[in-house]
Design a protein around this motif. Structure first.
Motif, PDB file in Angstrom:
ATOM      1  N   GLY A  33       0.812  -1.217   0.000  1.00 36.19           N
ATOM      2  CA  GLY A  33       0.000   0.000   0.000  1.00 36.19           C
ATOM      3  C   GLY A  33       0.838   1.255   0.000  1.00 36.19           C
ATOM      4  O   GLY A  33       2.055   1.228  -0.217  1.00 36.19           O
ATOM      5  N   VAL A  34       0.149   2.395   0.240  1.00 33.66           N
ATOM      6  CA  VAL A  34       0.818   3.694   0.314  1.00 33.66           C
ATOM      7  C   VAL A  34       0.368   4.416   1.577  1.00 33.66           C
ATOM      8  O   VAL A  34      -0.766   4.260   2.036  1.00 33.66           O
ATOM      9  CB  VAL A  34       0.528   4.572  -0.927  1.00 33.66           C
ATOM     10  CG1 VAL A  34       1.168   3.995  -2.163  1.00 33.66           C
ATOM     11  CG2 VAL A  34      -0.969   4.762  -1.142  1.00 33.66           C
ATOM     12  N   ALA A  35       1.273   5.217   2.123  1.00 34.53           N
ATOM     13  CA  ALA A  35       0.980   6.018   3.311  1.00 34.53           C
ATOM     14  C   ALA A  35       1.575   7.405   3.097  1.00 34.53           C
ATOM     15  O   ALA A  35       1.017   8.218   2.376  1.00 34.53           O
ATOM     16  CB  ALA A  35       1.553   5.353   4.556  1.00 34.53           C
ATOM     17  N   TYR A  36       2.741   7.671   3.706  1.00 35.67           N
ATOM     18  CA  TYR A  36       3.454   8.939   3.561  1.00 35.67           C
ATOM     19  C   TYR A  36       4.933   8.621   3.360  1.00 35.67           C
ATOM     20  O   TYR A  36       5.400   7.549   3.746  1.00 35.67           O
ATOM     21  CB  TYR A  36       3.291   9.824   4.809  1.00 35.67           C
ATOM     22  CG  TYR A  36       2.053   9.532   5.602  1.00 35.67           C
ATOM     23  CD1 TYR A  36       0.798   9.621   4.988  1.00 35.67           C
ATOM     24  CD2 TYR A  36       2.098   9.137   6.931  1.00 35.67           C
ATOM     25  CE1 TYR A  36      -0.354   9.323   5.690  1.00 35.67           C
ATOM     26  CE2 TYR A  36       0.959   8.844   7.646  1.00 35.67           C
ATOM     27  CZ  TYR A  36      -0.267   8.932   7.016  1.00 35.67           C
ATOM     28  OH  TYR A  36      -1.408   8.629   7.705  1.00 35.67           O
ATOM     29  N   PRO A  37       5.699   9.513   2.783  1.00 33.83           N
ATOM     30  CA  PRO A  37       7.131   9.251   2.592  1.00 33.83           C
ATOM     31  C   PRO A  37       7.849   8.989   3.913  1.00 33.83           C
ATOM     32  O   PRO A  37       7.694   9.737   4.881  1.00 33.83           O
ATOM     33  CB  PRO A  37       7.644  10.532   1.926  1.00 33.83           C
ATOM     34  CG  PRO A  37       6.443  11.091   1.234  1.00 33.83           C
ATOM     35  CD  PRO A  37       5.287  10.786   2.145  1.00 33.83           C
ATOM     36  N   LEU A  38       8.573   7.877   3.964  1.00 32.25           N
ATOM     37  CA  LEU A  38       9.426   7.526   5.104  1.00 32.25           C
ATOM     38  C   LEU A  38       8.648   7.447   6.423  1.00 32.25           C
ATOM     39  O   LEU A  38       9.133   7.818   7.485  1.00 32.25           O
ATOM     40  CB  LEU A  38      10.587   8.515   5.241  1.00 32.25           C
ATOM     41  CG  LEU A  38      11.450   8.695   3.977  1.00 32.25           C
ATOM     42  CD1 LEU A  38      12.517   9.752   4.200  1.00 32.25           C
ATOM     43  CD2 LEU A  38      12.081   7.377   3.554  1.00 32.25           C
ATOM     44  N   SER A  39       7.425   6.946   6.342  1.00 32.37           N
ATOM     45  CA  SER A  39       6.596   6.791   7.540  1.00 32.37           C
ATOM     46  C   SER A  39       6.737   5.368   8.097  1.00 32.37           C
ATOM     47  O   SER A  39       7.279   4.476   7.435  1.00 32.37           O
ATOM     48  CB  SER A  39       5.131   7.084   7.216  1.00 32.37           C
ATOM     49  OG  SER A  39       4.673   6.296   6.134  1.00 32.37           O
ATOM     50  N   LYS A  40       6.232   5.181   9.302  1.00 36.49           N
ATOM     51  CA  LYS A  40       6.272   3.874   9.959  1.00 36.49           C
ATOM     52  C   LYS A  40       4.894   3.241   9.910  1.00 36.49           C
ATOM     53  O   LYS A  40       3.912   3.859  10.305  1.00 36.49           O
ATOM     54  CB  LYS A  40       6.739   4.008  11.400  1.00 36.49           C
ATOM     55  CG  LYS A  40       6.742   2.693  12.172  1.00 36.49           C
ATOM     56  CD  LYS A  40       7.127   2.919  13.628  1.00 36.49           C
ATOM     57  CE  LYS A  40       7.053   1.624  14.433  1.00 36.49           C
ATOM     58  NZ  LYS A  40       7.390   1.827  15.860  1.00 36.49           N
ATOM     59  N   SER A 125      -7.968  32.839  11.387  1.00 37.70           N
ATOM     60  CA  SER A 125      -7.771  31.588  10.649  1.00 37.70           C
ATOM     61  C   SER A 125      -7.188  30.514  11.552  1.00 37.70           C
ATOM     62  O   SER A 125      -6.438  30.805  12.497  1.00 37.70           O
ATOM     63  CB  SER A 125      -6.843  31.812   9.449  1.00 37.70           C
ATOM     64  OG  SER A 125      -7.455  32.656   8.501  1.00 37.70           O
ATOM     65  N   ILE A 126      -7.542  29.272  11.253  1.00 39.97           N
ATOM     66  CA  ILE A 126      -6.950  28.121  11.921  1.00 39.97           C
ATOM     67  C   ILE A 126      -6.271  27.274  10.855  1.00 39.97           C
ATOM     68  O   ILE A 126      -6.801  27.090   9.751  1.00 39.97           O
ATOM     69  CB  ILE A 126      -8.003  27.309  12.703  1.00 39.97           C
ATOM     70  CG1 ILE A 126      -7.336  26.166  13.470  1.00 39.97           C
ATOM     71  CG2 ILE A 126      -9.126  26.810  11.798  1.00 39.97           C
ATOM     72  CD1 ILE A 126      -8.267  25.477  14.456  1.00 39.97           C
ATOM     73  N   ALA A 127      -5.071  26.797  11.151  1.00 34.01           N
ATOM     74  CA  ALA A 127      -4.302  25.988  10.200  1.00 34.01           C
ATOM     75  C   ALA A 127      -4.569  24.513  10.445  1.00 34.01           C
ATOM     76  O   ALA A 127      -4.412  24.016  11.568  1.00 34.01           O
ATOM     77  CB  ALA A 127      -2.816  26.281  10.321  1.00 34.01           C
ATOM     78  N   ILE A 128      -4.981  23.805   9.404  1.00 34.98           N
ATOM     79  CA  ILE A 128      -5.159  22.351   9.428  1.00 34.98           C
ATOM     80  C   ILE A 128      -4.022  21.758   8.606  1.00 34.98           C
ATOM     81  O   ILE A 128      -3.818  22.145   7.448  1.00 34.98           O
ATOM     82  CB  ILE A 128      -6.519  21.946   8.809  1.00 34.98           C
ATOM     83  CG1 ILE A 128      -7.677  22.712   9.466  1.00 34.98           C
ATOM     84  CG2 ILE A 128      -6.732  20.440   8.909  1.00 34.98           C
ATOM     85  CD1 ILE A 128      -7.896  22.406  10.911  1.00 34.98           C
ATOM     86  N   PHE A 129      -3.275  20.825   9.182  1.00 40.08           N
ATOM     87  CA  PHE A 129      -2.077  20.334   8.487  1.00 40.08           C
ATOM     88  C   PHE A 129      -1.819  18.870   8.820  1.00 40.08           C
ATOM     89  O   PHE A 129      -2.389  18.313   9.757  1.00 40.08           O
ATOM     90  CB  PHE A 129      -0.864  21.183   8.856  1.00 40.08           C
ATOM     91  CG  PHE A 129      -0.543  21.192  10.330  1.00 40.08           C
ATOM     92  CD1 PHE A 129       0.341  20.277  10.885  1.00 40.08           C
ATOM     93  CD2 PHE A 129      -1.148  22.122  11.176  1.00 40.08           C
ATOM     94  CE1 PHE A 129       0.629  20.290  12.229  1.00 40.08           C
ATOM     95  CE2 PHE A 129      -0.875  22.141  12.540  1.00 40.08           C
ATOM     96  CZ  PHE A 129       0.022  21.228  13.071  1.00 40.08           C
ATOM     97  N   GLY A 130      -0.932  18.254   8.037  1.00 41.76           N
ATOM     98  CA  GLY A 130      -0.570  16.860   8.264  1.00 41.76           C
ATOM     99  C   GLY A 130       0.229  16.301   7.105  1.00 41.76           C
ATOM    100  O   GLY A 130       0.828  17.045   6.315  1.00 41.76           O
ATOM    101  N   LYS A 131       0.218  14.978   6.999  1.00 39.77           N
ATOM    102  CA  LYS A 131       0.972  14.272   5.955  1.00 39.77           C
ATOM    103  C   LYS A 131       0.039  13.371   5.169  1.00 39.77           C
ATOM    104  O   LYS A 131      -0.917  12.809   5.699  1.00 39.77           O
ATOM    105  CB  LYS A 131       2.079  13.420   6.576  1.00 39.77           C
ATOM    106  CG  LYS A 131       3.152  14.209   7.279  1.00 39.77           C
ATOM    107  CD  LYS A 131       4.224  14.712   6.328  1.00 39.77           C
ATOM    108  CE  LYS A 131       5.193  13.623   5.942  1.00 39.77           C
ATOM    109  NZ  LYS A 131       6.386  14.139   5.271  1.00 39.77           N
ATOM    110  N   SER A 132       0.366  13.211   3.884  1.00 37.97           N
ATOM    111  CA  SER A 132      -0.414  12.356   3.012  1.00 37.97           C
ATOM    112  C   SER A 132       0.495  11.795   1.931  1.00 37.97           C
ATOM    113  O   SER A 132       1.715  11.959   1.969  1.00 37.97           O
ATOM    114  CB  SER A 132      -1.565  13.151   2.394  1.00 37.97           C
ATOM    115  OG  SER A 132      -2.368  12.319   1.577  1.00 37.97           O
ATOM    116  N   VAL A 133      -0.125  11.137   0.956  1.00 35.88           N
ATOM    117  CA  VAL A 133       0.614  10.654  -0.192  1.00 35.88           C
ATOM    118  C   VAL A 133       1.146  11.865  -0.963  1.00 35.88           C
ATOM    119  O   VAL A 133       0.487  12.914  -1.018  1.00 35.88           O
ATOM    120  CB  VAL A 133      -0.306   9.781  -1.079  1.00 35.88           C
ATOM    121  CG1 VAL A 133      -1.458  10.596  -1.652  1.00 35.88           C
ATOM    122  CG2 VAL A 133       0.463   9.108  -2.201  1.00 35.88           C
ATOM    123  N   PRO A 134       2.351  11.807  -1.535  1.00 39.55           N
ATOM    124  CA  PRO A 134       2.901  12.953  -2.262  1.00 39.55           C
ATOM    125  C   PRO A 134       1.968  13.447  -3.372  1.00 39.55           C
ATOM    126  O   PRO A 134       1.400  12.649  -4.121  1.00 39.55           O
ATOM    127  CB  PRO A 134       4.198  12.398  -2.848  1.00 39.55           C
ATOM    128  CG  PRO A 134       4.603  11.318  -1.899  1.00 39.55           C
ATOM    129  CD  PRO A 134       3.313  10.694  -1.464  1.00 39.55           C
TER     130      PRO A 134
END
Length: 217
Positions: A33-40, A125-134
């Motif tokens: 599968g796929v997750a995020y770059p260099l994730s566990k 403003s509120i910032a929503i952020f995180g990691k995903s597939v490139p």
């Protein structure tokens, strides 16, 4: 311990010699599968950690484990990004047949999500952020009765950032969650949710590691 296949040949004595070939008792389960770059990535078997692996720079991961006992099991997988954010949990029931290899492919784990404020003054403003597939297209959903949608693209490292203007919200508590669509058109499930309060003053959020809840509740 069960029937085997006997291969017959000539012995040095002129008689028959036999080699018993016993069918494998070991089953293999492979996950792709796929997750995020260099994730566990962590694989759970009936809620217990079975094996871990890491995705590559392209966010792809693969891992296999072996089982000796046949039966019904629930396997779950989640990913952790470099800021200790967690995906939602992907679960699948698998019946293991002795000696059979099982492949679970096209797993697309949800993005991680966080916010820079736990309480925000209405109109800021509120910032929503995180990691995903490139380069994934991120859909942000914010709701508390009425639903608000936003979109933003992740960068080549999988990072995304969305700035939401709270001027369109009434005072109250809100919940945000996200999902991602890959460049190939595959859609992830929704992430975990993050809550925030719209009120008369702003309180920045102290970012703490999110503890994984392996039961998924």
């Amino acid at each position: 311990s069960g029937p085997g296949i006997v291969a017959k040949g000539e012995s040095g004595e002129g008689g028959e010699s036999g080699v018993l070939v016993v069918p494998s008792k070991v089953s293999t389960i492979s996950f792709f599968g796929v997750a995020y770059p260099l994730s566990k990535e962590t694989i759970l078997k009936d809620g217990q950690v079975a094996i871990t692996t890491n995705s590559g720079p392209d966010a792809k991961f693969s891992v296999s484990l072996t089982e000796e006992l046949a039966g019904n099991y629930t396997f779950s997988i989640f990913s952790e990004d470099d800021k200790s954010g967690y995906s939602s949990i992907f679960s699948i029931p698998i019946f293991i047949t002795q000696g059979v290899n099982t492949v679970v492919s096209k797993i697309f784990l949800s993005p991680t999500i966080n916010a820079d404020k736990e309480q925000v003054k209405r109109g800021e403003s509120i910032a929503i952020f995180g990691k995903s597939v490139p380069n994934g297209e991120i859909t942000i959903t914010i709701n508390s009765g009425q639903e608000f949608l936003g979109k933003v693209s992740a960068d080549a490292s999988g990072n995304y950032l969305y700035s939401f203007d709270t001027g369109q919200l009434e005072l109250g508590r809100y919940s945000a969650k996200v999902k991602s669509e890959s460049e190939e058109g595959q859609m992830s499930p929704f992430s975990r949710s993050v809550d925030f309060l719209v009120d008369g003053e702003t309180i920045d959020k102290v970012i703490k590691p999110v503890k994984s809840d392996v039961s998924g509740d």
